[in-house]
Design a protein around this motif. Structure first.
Motif, PDB file in Angstrom:
ATOM      1  N   TYR A   1       0.860  -1.176   0.000  1.00 25.28           N
ATOM      2  CA  TYR A   1       0.000   0.000   0.000  1.00 25.28           C
ATOM      3  C   TYR A   1       0.896   1.225   0.000  1.00 25.28           C
ATOM      4  O   TYR A   1       1.182   1.823   1.033  1.00 25.28           O
ATOM      5  N   ARG A   2       1.358   1.610  -1.202  1.00 26.20           N
ATOM      6  CA  ARG A   2       2.383   2.643  -1.330  1.00 26.20           C
ATOM      7  C   ARG A   2       1.884   4.043  -0.973  1.00 26.20           C
ATOM      8  O   ARG A   2       2.693   4.950  -0.834  1.00 26.20           O
ATOM      9  N   THR A   3       0.587   4.209  -0.798  1.00 29.81           N
ATOM     10  CA  THR A   3       0.085   5.516  -0.388  1.00 29.81           C
ATOM     11  C   THR A   3       0.727   5.946   0.922  1.00 29.81           C
ATOM     12  O   THR A   3       1.060   7.119   1.122  1.00 29.81           O
ATOM     13  N   TYR A   4       0.925   4.986   1.834  1.00 26.82           N
ATOM     14  CA  TYR A   4       1.547   5.277   3.124  1.00 26.82           C
ATOM     15  C   TYR A   4       2.826   4.487   3.361  1.00 26.82           C
ATOM     16  O   TYR A   4       3.680   4.906   4.129  1.00 26.82           O
ATOM     17  N   ASP A   5       2.961   3.345   2.751  1.00 24.88           N
ATOM     18  CA  ASP A   5       4.103   2.469   3.006  1.00 24.88           C
ATOM     19  C   ASP A   5       5.291   2.875   2.148  1.00 24.88           C
ATOM     20  O   ASP A   5       5.320   2.634   0.946  1.00 24.88           O
ATOM     21  N   LYS A   6       6.295   3.484   2.803  1.00 23.77           N
ATOM     22  CA  LYS A   6       7.501   3.917   2.106  1.00 23.77           C
ATOM     23  C   LYS A   6       8.693   3.013   2.420  1.00 23.77           C
ATOM     24  O   LYS A   6       9.794   3.262   1.954  1.00 23.77           O
ATOM     25  N   TRP A   7       8.481   1.975   3.212  1.00 30.74           N
ATOM     26  CA  TRP A   7       9.621   1.253   3.760  1.00 30.74           C
ATOM     27  C   TRP A   7       9.743  -0.193   3.316  1.00 30.74           C
ATOM     28  O   TRP A   7      10.846  -0.728   3.260  1.00 30.74           O
ATOM     29  N   SER A   8       8.661  -0.863   3.018  1.00 30.62           N
ATOM     30  CA  SER A   8       8.716  -2.306   2.786  1.00 30.62           C
ATOM     31  C   SER A   8       9.483  -2.646   1.518  1.00 30.62           C
ATOM     32  O   SER A   8       9.354  -1.972   0.499  1.00 30.62           O
ATOM     33  N   PHE A   9      10.296  -3.691   1.599  1.00 30.73           N
ATOM     34  CA  PHE A   9      10.986  -4.189   0.420  1.00 30.73           C
ATOM     35  C   PHE A   9      11.294  -5.663   0.601  1.00 30.73           C
ATOM     36  O   PHE A   9      11.003  -6.249   1.637  1.00 30.73           O
ATOM     37  N   ILE A  10      11.883  -6.254  -0.405  1.00 28.18           N
ATOM     38  CA  ILE A  10      12.148  -7.687  -0.410  1.00 28.18           C
ATOM     39  C   ILE A  10      13.616  -7.914  -0.764  1.00 28.18           C
ATOM     40  O   ILE A  10      14.160  -7.199  -1.609  1.00 28.18           O
ATOM     41  N   THR A  11      14.250  -8.869  -0.107  1.00 26.47           N
ATOM     42  CA  THR A  11      15.682  -9.076  -0.316  1.00 26.47           C
ATOM     43  C   THR A  11      16.071 -10.523  -0.080  1.00 26.47           C
ATOM     44  O   THR A  11      15.357 -11.262   0.592  1.00 26.47           O
ATOM     45  N   ASP A  12      17.222 -10.914  -0.636  1.00 29.79           N
ATOM     46  CA  ASP A  12      17.783 -12.229  -0.342  1.00 29.79           C
ATOM     47  C   ASP A  12      19.062 -12.110   0.478  1.00 29.79           C
ATOM     48  O   ASP A  12      19.700 -13.103   0.787  1.00 29.79           O
ATOM     49  N   ASP A  13      19.437 -10.895   0.835  1.00 25.77           N
ATOM     50  CA  ASP A  13      20.681 -10.663   1.578  1.00 25.77           C
ATOM     51  C   ASP A  13      20.384 -10.569   3.075  1.00 25.77           C
ATOM     52  O   ASP A  13      20.324  -9.484   3.659  1.00 25.77           O
ATOM     53  N   VAL A  14      20.189 -11.729   3.707  1.00 24.83           N
ATOM     54  CA  VAL A  14      19.832 -11.772   5.125  1.00 24.83           C
ATOM     55  C   VAL A  14      20.935 -11.178   5.992  1.00 24.83           C
ATOM     56  O   VAL A  14      20.684 -10.330   6.848  1.00 24.83           O
ATOM     57  N   GLU A  15      22.179 -11.620   5.769  1.00 26.81           N
ATOM     58  CA  GLU A  15      23.279 -11.150   6.601  1.00 26.81           C
ATOM     59  C   GLU A  15      23.479  -9.641   6.471  1.00 26.81           C
ATOM     60  O   GLU A  15      23.712  -8.945   7.461  1.00 26.81           O
ATOM     61  N   GLY A  16      23.384  -9.150   5.246  1.00 31.83           N
ATOM     62  CA  GLY A  16      23.556  -7.720   5.034  1.00 31.83           C
ATOM     63  C   GLY A  16      22.477  -6.907   5.723  1.00 31.83           C
ATOM     64  O   GLY A  16      22.750  -5.849   6.297  1.00 31.83           O
ATOM     65  N   LEU A  17      21.241  -7.405   5.685  1.00 31.64           N
ATOM     66  CA  LEU A  17      20.144  -6.692   6.313  1.00 31.64           C
ATOM     67  C   LEU A  17      20.316  -6.632   7.832  1.00 31.64           C
ATOM     68  O   LEU A  17      20.174  -5.578   8.452  1.00 31.64           O
ATOM     69  N   LEU A  18      20.628  -7.788   8.437  1.00 27.04           N
ATOM     70  CA  LEU A  18      20.799  -7.814   9.883  1.00 27.04           C
ATOM     71  C   LEU A  18      21.963  -6.934  10.317  1.00 27.04           C
ATOM     72  O   LEU A  18      21.914  -6.273  11.366  1.00 27.04           O
ATOM     73  N   ALA A  19      23.028  -6.903   9.506  1.00 27.29           N
ATOM     74  CA  ALA A  19      24.173  -6.049   9.830  1.00 27.29           C
ATOM     75  C   ALA A  19      23.775  -4.574   9.782  1.00 27.29           C
ATOM     76  O   ALA A  19      24.247  -3.764  10.594  1.00 27.29           O
ATOM     77  N   SER A  20      22.883  -4.220   8.846  1.00 27.85           N
ATOM     78  CA  SER A  20      22.464  -2.815   8.728  1.00 27.85           C
ATOM     79  C   SER A  20      21.710  -2.358   9.962  1.00 27.85           C
ATOM     80  O   SER A  20      21.750  -1.175  10.321  1.00 27.85           O
ATOM     81  N   PHE A  21      21.018  -3.285  10.645  1.00 27.08           N
ATOM     82  CA  PHE A  21      20.322  -2.927  11.874  1.00 27.08           C
ATOM     83  C   PHE A  21      21.305  -2.534  12.971  1.00 27.08           C
ATOM     84  O   PHE A  21      20.934  -1.883  13.943  1.00 27.08           O
ATOM     85  N   GLU A  22      22.575  -2.960  12.816  1.00 22.97           N
ATOM     86  CA  GLU A  22      23.611  -2.632  13.796  1.00 22.97           C
ATOM     87  C   GLU A  22      24.522  -1.522  13.301  1.00 22.97           C
ATOM     88  O   GLU A  22      25.546  -1.225  13.918  1.00 22.97           O
ATOM     89  N   GLY A  23      24.163  -0.896  12.187  1.00 21.72           N
ATOM     90  CA  GLY A  23      24.945   0.230  11.685  1.00 21.72           C
ATOM     91  C   GLY A  23      26.052  -0.151  10.732  1.00 21.72           C
ATOM     92  O   GLY A  23      26.866   0.695  10.362  1.00 21.72           O
ATOM     93  N   ASN A  24      26.097  -1.426  10.289  1.00 21.13           N
ATOM     94  CA  ASN A  24      27.116  -1.878   9.341  1.00 21.13           C
ATOM     95  C   ASN A  24      26.425  -2.292   8.049  1.00 21.13           C
ATOM     96  O   ASN A  24      25.615  -3.225   8.043  1.00 21.13           O
ATOM     97  N   GLU A  25      26.731  -1.610   6.972  1.00 20.75           N
ATOM     98  CA  GLU A  25      26.050  -1.949   5.740  1.00 20.75           C
ATOM     99  C   GLU A  25      26.868  -1.560   4.523  1.00 20.75           C
ATOM    100  O   GLU A  25      27.807  -0.758   4.608  1.00 20.75           O
TER     101      GLU A  25
END
Length: 295
Positions: free
Chosen positions: A76-100
């Motif tokens: 629902y892009r009218t309000y949802d600006k954040w959702s996306f899809i990825t196969d890079d699990v490790e990269g995503l989790l690292a970004s939550f800790e400030g490493n990306e």
């Protein structure tokens, strides 16, 4: 204080989708498995997606050959600006800790008049990042990436490429026109969310100014050091700049509030956040008096 929480994490092999980028190319997901992947995406989103009641109900999972495109159709892009899809699990989790892996800048967008095309504006640039080394600076305008106009359908893929060529925009009296180009390659960076601390002198006062770009608990020490610096400098007021902060970890937000709140406030329990679920979960938690899920 506004705190946005949008890290919904769901694992799927070889796919991984989350409320926050890329998916593997179609050849990595055999055609006969597409419907299963689509079914998984649908079932999870139909249960937990915040805008579950806004999802289209007329899409056939057997006719959707690209799970990434299917996922995008459900949003629902009218309000949802954040959702996306990825196969890079490790990269995503690292970004939550400030490493990306990043170009080292933050972007916001705008839309050209009488057009479906968008432009991007640089909000800030990380020191020693690919963007900084390429000469990008706050306020720069981007009108094309890899020679393509930026649209609602392609912006996520374009801005998240590994190596990109940017066409800068030039603001003129007649509007934004195309300028020169530059090329950047992303790299692994440790991004300290305590981006800037400074002392401002105004009307005889010493004002502490801090830019805090993400709630990450592993950087609480850096936050402590910033406020210790303000205390040592004898500041009388604080300006907390959260303009570029998309949200993050609740315990980091609690830590920040505990630093700046008056002692009489933090000495007793106070509600910091209230959680908002989709209609199904909101009604369930409320009906069963699950207050821990609501605040």
């Amino acid at each position: 204080m506004r705190i946005k929480l949008f890290y919904l994490v769901i694992f799927l092999m070889p796919l991984f989708f989350v409320s926050c980028e890329e998916i593997s190319d179609n050849e990595l997901v055999p055609q006969n498995k597409m419907a299963k992947v689509n079914k998984f995406i649908w079932e999870v989103m139909d249960e937990v997606y915040l805008w579950q009641d806004k999802m289209p109900r007329n899409l056939d999972i057997n006719k959707e050959s690209d799970p990434k495109a299917y996922f995008e159709k459900l949003l629902y892009r009218t309000y949802d600006k954040w959702s996306f899809i990825t196969d890079d699990v490790e990269g995503l989790l690292a970004s939550f800790e400030g490493n990306e892996k990043t170009f080292g800048y933050s972007l916001t967008g705008g839309k050209f008049n009488n057009s479906d095309n968008y432009f991007m504006v640089v909000e800030y640039v990380e020191p020693n990042s690919p963007a900084a080394l390429a000469g990008m600076k706050r306020g720069d305008i981007i009108v094309k990436i890899n020679g393509q106009s930026i649209t609602l359908n392609n912006y996520s893929e374009l801005i998240n490429g590994n190596t990109i060529t940017i066409t800068k925009g030039v603001y003129t009296e007649s509007g934004i026109t195309e300028g020169g180009t530059l090329t950047m390659t992303s790299k692994e960076m440790e991004l300290n969310p305590v981006y800037l601390t400074n002392i401002i002198y105004a009307e005889g006062k010493k004002i502490g100014y801090i830019v805090y770009n993400q709630y990450i608990a592993s950087y609480n020490k850096q936050l402590d050091n910033a406020f210790l610096f303000f205390k040592q400098e004898g500041v009388s007021d604080i300006v907390l700049d959260l303009r570029f902060n998309p949200g993050g970890q609740v315990n980091a937000a609690i830590h920040l509030c505990s630093i700046i709140a008056p002692e009489q406030v933090i000495s007793k329990p106070e509600i910091l956040i209230k959680k908002q679920w989709n209609r199904l979960y909101q009604e369930y938690w409320t009906k069963n008096n699950k207050t821990e899920q609501l605040q």
